[in-house]
Design an enzyme around this catalytic site. Structure first.
Site, mmCIF file in Angstrom:
data_model
loop_
_atom_site.group_PDB
_atom_site.id
_atom_site.type_symbol
_atom_site.label_atom_id
_atom_site.label_comp_id
_atom_site.label_asym_id
_atom_site.label_seq_id
_atom_site.Cartn_x
_atom_site.Cartn_y
_atom_site.Cartn_z
ATOM 1 N N ASP A 241 53.762 52.755 36.112
ATOM 2 C CA ASP A 241 54.414 51.452 36.006
ATOM 3 C C ASP A 241 55.849 51.682 35.524
ATOM 4 O O ASP A 241 56.735 51.985 36.316
ATOM 5 C CB ASP A 241 53.566 50.594 35.055
ATOM 6 C CG ASP A 241 54.088 49.186 34.881
ATOM 7 O OD1 ASP A 241 54.666 48.647 35.830
ATOM 8 O OD2 ASP A 241 53.903 48.619 33.789
ATOM 9 N N ARG B 150 37.499 46.825 35.204
ATOM 10 C CA ARG B 150 37.535 48.230 35.651
ATOM 11 C C ARG B 150 36.435 48.534 36.660
ATOM 12 O O ARG B 150 36.559 49.453 37.459
ATOM 13 C CB ARG B 150 37.343 49.185 34.462
ATOM 14 C CG ARG B 150 38.444 49.149 33.425
ATOM 15 C CD ARG B 150 38.281 50.345 32.488
ATOM 16 N NE ARG B 150 39.008 50.208 31.234
ATOM 17 C CZ ARG B 150 40.284 50.535 31.060
ATOM 18 N NH1 ARG B 150 40.998 50.981 32.062
ATOM 19 N NH2 ARG B 150 40.843 50.403 29.867
ATOM 20 N N GLY C 189 42.091 54.538 32.471
ATOM 21 C CA GLY C 189 42.221 53.951 33.798
ATOM 22 C C GLY C 189 41.896 54.870 34.962
ATOM 23 O O GLY C 189 41.523 54.411 36.033
ATOM 24 N N PHE D 256 50.955 42.819 38.503
ATOM 25 C CA PHE D 256 49.819 43.336 37.745
ATOM 26 C C PHE D 256 48.560 43.406 38.617
ATOM 27 O O PHE D 256 48.249 42.479 39.345
ATOM 28 C CB PHE D 256 49.568 42.467 36.522
ATOM 29 C CG PHE D 256 48.661 43.105 35.519
ATOM 30 C CD1 PHE D 256 49.140 44.090 34.654
ATOM 31 C CD2 PHE D 256 47.320 42.757 35.459
ATOM 32 C CE1 PHE D 256 48.298 44.702 33.748
ATOM 33 C CE2 PHE D 256 46.475 43.369 34.546
ATOM 34 C CZ PHE D 256 46.965 44.333 33.688
ATOM 35 N N VAL D 257 47.865 44.544 38.547
ATOM 36 C CA VAL D 257 46.635 44.731 39.332
ATOM 37 C C VAL D 257 45.465 45.137 38.437
ATOM 38 O O VAL D 257 45.663 45.702 37.355
ATOM 39 C CB VAL D 257 46.830 45.807 40.433
ATOM 40 C CG1 VAL D 257 47.727 45.315 41.553
ATOM 41 C CG2 VAL D 257 47.385 47.108 39.855
ATOM 42 N N LYS E 146 54.018 51.881 41.190
ATOM 43 C CA LYS E 146 54.828 50.645 41.139
ATOM 44 C C LYS E 146 56.287 51.050 41.053
ATOM 45 O O LYS E 146 56.913 50.960 39.988
ATOM 46 C CB LYS E 146 54.480 49.855 39.876
ATOM 47 C CG LYS E 146 53.355 48.884 39.975
ATOM 48 C CD LYS E 146 53.355 48.017 38.712
ATOM 49 C CE LYS E 146 52.046 47.324 38.496
ATOM 50 N NZ LYS E 146 51.969 46.671 37.164
ATOM 51 N N GLU F 145 46.753 60.120 37.387
ATOM 52 C CA GLU F 145 47.000 58.825 36.756
ATOM 53 C C GLU F 145 46.576 57.708 37.702
ATOM 54 O O GLU F 145 46.778 57.811 38.906
ATOM 55 C CB GLU F 145 48.509 58.666 36.457
ATOM 56 C CG GLU F 145 48.877 58.727 34.998
ATOM 57 C CD GLU F 145 48.395 57.560 34.139
ATOM 58 O OE1 GLU F 145 47.298 57.024 34.362
ATOM 59 O OE2 GLU F 145 49.124 57.194 33.222
ATOM 60 N N ASP F 146 46.018 56.657 37.136
ATOM 61 C CA ASP F 146 45.667 55.495 37.959
ATOM 62 C C ASP F 146 46.913 54.817 38.516
ATOM 63 O O ASP F 146 46.976 54.477 39.690
ATOM 64 C CB ASP F 146 44.821 54.497 37.150
ATOM 65 C CG ASP F 146 45.437 54.121 35.811
ATOM 66 O OD1 ASP F 146 46.476 54.706 35.412
ATOM 67 O OD2 ASP F 146 44.884 53.237 35.131
ATOM 68 N N ASP G 277 42.350 47.853 34.180
ATOM 69 C CA ASP G 277 41.800 46.718 33.436
ATOM 70 C C ASP G 277 42.825 45.657 33.079
ATOM 71 O O ASP G 277 44.029 45.904 33.067
ATOM 72 C CB ASP G 277 41.211 47.223 32.125
ATOM 73 C CG ASP G 277 42.313 47.663 31.143
ATOM 74 O OD1 ASP G 277 43.123 48.548 31.516
ATOM 75 O OD2 ASP G 277 42.392 47.089 30.042
HETATM 76 P P1 IMP Z 1 53.543 53.164 32.181
HETATM 77 O O1 IMP Z 1 53.575 53.997 30.964
HETATM 78 O O2 IMP Z 1 54.351 51.906 32.021
HETATM 79 O O3 IMP Z 1 53.876 53.902 33.454
HETATM 80 O O4 IMP Z 1 52.088 52.610 32.310
HETATM 81 C C1 IMP Z 1 51.076 53.415 32.644
HETATM 82 C C2 IMP Z 1 49.741 52.853 32.195
HETATM 83 O O5 IMP Z 1 49.779 51.436 32.000
HETATM 84 C C3 IMP Z 1 48.755 53.078 33.305
HETATM 85 O O6 IMP Z 1 48.129 54.320 33.164
HETATM 86 C C4 IMP Z 1 47.803 51.917 33.149
HETATM 87 O O7 IMP Z 1 46.778 52.263 32.265
HETATM 88 C C5 IMP Z 1 48.646 50.802 32.565
HETATM 89 N N1 IMP Z 1 49.095 49.855 33.620
HETATM 90 C C6 IMP Z 1 50.318 49.796 34.194
HETATM 91 N N2 IMP Z 1 50.375 48.832 35.135
HETATM 92 C C7 IMP Z 1 49.154 48.283 35.177
HETATM 93 C C8 IMP Z 1 48.562 47.229 35.981
HETATM 94 O O8 IMP Z 1 49.177 46.607 36.877
HETATM 95 N N3 IMP Z 1 47.248 46.951 35.722
HETATM 96 C C9 IMP Z 1 46.522 47.608 34.774
HETATM 97 N N4 IMP Z 1 47.028 48.584 34.017
HETATM 98 C C10 IMP Z 1 48.322 48.918 34.210
HETATM 99 MG MG MG Z 2 46.222 54.761 32.692
#
Ligand code: IMP
Ligand code: MG
Length: 177
Positions: A106, A168, A48, A155-156, A134, A102-103, A162
């Site tokens: 979440d 993407r 991402g 969700f984005v 987020k 990091e993109d 993606d």
């Molecule tokens: P986390 O481990 O829950 O913090 O998620 C991190 C990863 O989940 C990010 O690096 C993204 O690749 C993916 N992700 C989390 N939220 C979104 C979203 O809203 N859209 C797309 N990918 C997401």
């Molecule tokens: Mg990611």
């Protein structure tokens, strides 16, 4: 901007290219200041973060390196149970200043699980820079040091992010309708 349809979902415009690029420029200026003389390694988390990394790195004017790892815990629109390292770290991070790129943060699960691994390699410092934060979705403690946008728990897609592998390649970021 018109709406974006990906598979079964419809997305509406949320952050445009100009806003995104402006924030990335600000972040680059800040990092150029904070890391002058420190020769940081930018550690980009694939997939991402590839566009964010490219656009940020082009504006880094201090001596710096970039490297990539691939972590994954997402399937479709929800985080899967575990975090896997699909492509590991090649760089020697011992005694180096690391800026993770990091993109989006979440739940925080991905980085929460990965950070101890990174720290065990003896970096001089580790900071986290994210494009999107987020905040309300955070479940695993992760300290975000630099964030371009705080966004709601929706969700984005776009600009590297993606939905099931798609979306993407949009220059703008869209939010689930
Ligand atoms: P986390 O481990 O829950 O913090 O998620 C991190 C990863 O989940 C990010 O690096 C993204 O690749 C993916 N992700 C989390 N939220 C979104 C979203 O809203 N859209 C797309 N990918 C997401
Ligand atoms: Mg990611």
């Amino acid at each position: 901007m018109p709406t974006l349809k990906i598979l079964d979902k419809e997305f509406v415009p949320y952050l445009n290219e100009k806003e995104i690029q402006e924030k990335i420029t600000e972040l680059a200026h800040q990092i150029n200041k904070d890391y002058a003389g420190k020769k940081p390694i930018f550690l980009s988390i694939l997939n991402g973060s590839f566009l964010f990394t490219a656009d940020l790195f082009k504006q880094i004017t201090i001596e710096a390196e970039v490297c990539f790892i691939k972590l994954a815990s997402y399937k479709g629109m929800t985080s899967s149970g575990n975090v896997i390292t699909a492509i590991g770290l090649e760089a020697n991070v011992s005694n180096r200043h690391i800026v993770i790129l990091e993109d989006i943060i979440d739940t925080g699960k991905t980085l929460h699980h990965y950070l101890p691994q990174l720290v065990s390699n003896g970096p001089a410092s580790v900071k986290i820079a994210v494009l999107l934060n987020k905040k309300e979705a955070l479940q695993f403690p992760v300290q975000v040091d630099y964030s371009c946008f705080d966004i709601p728990n929706k969700f984005v897609v776009g600009y590297g992010l993606d939905y099931d592998g798609l979306g993407r390649n949009s220059k703008d970021i869209y939010q689930l309708k």
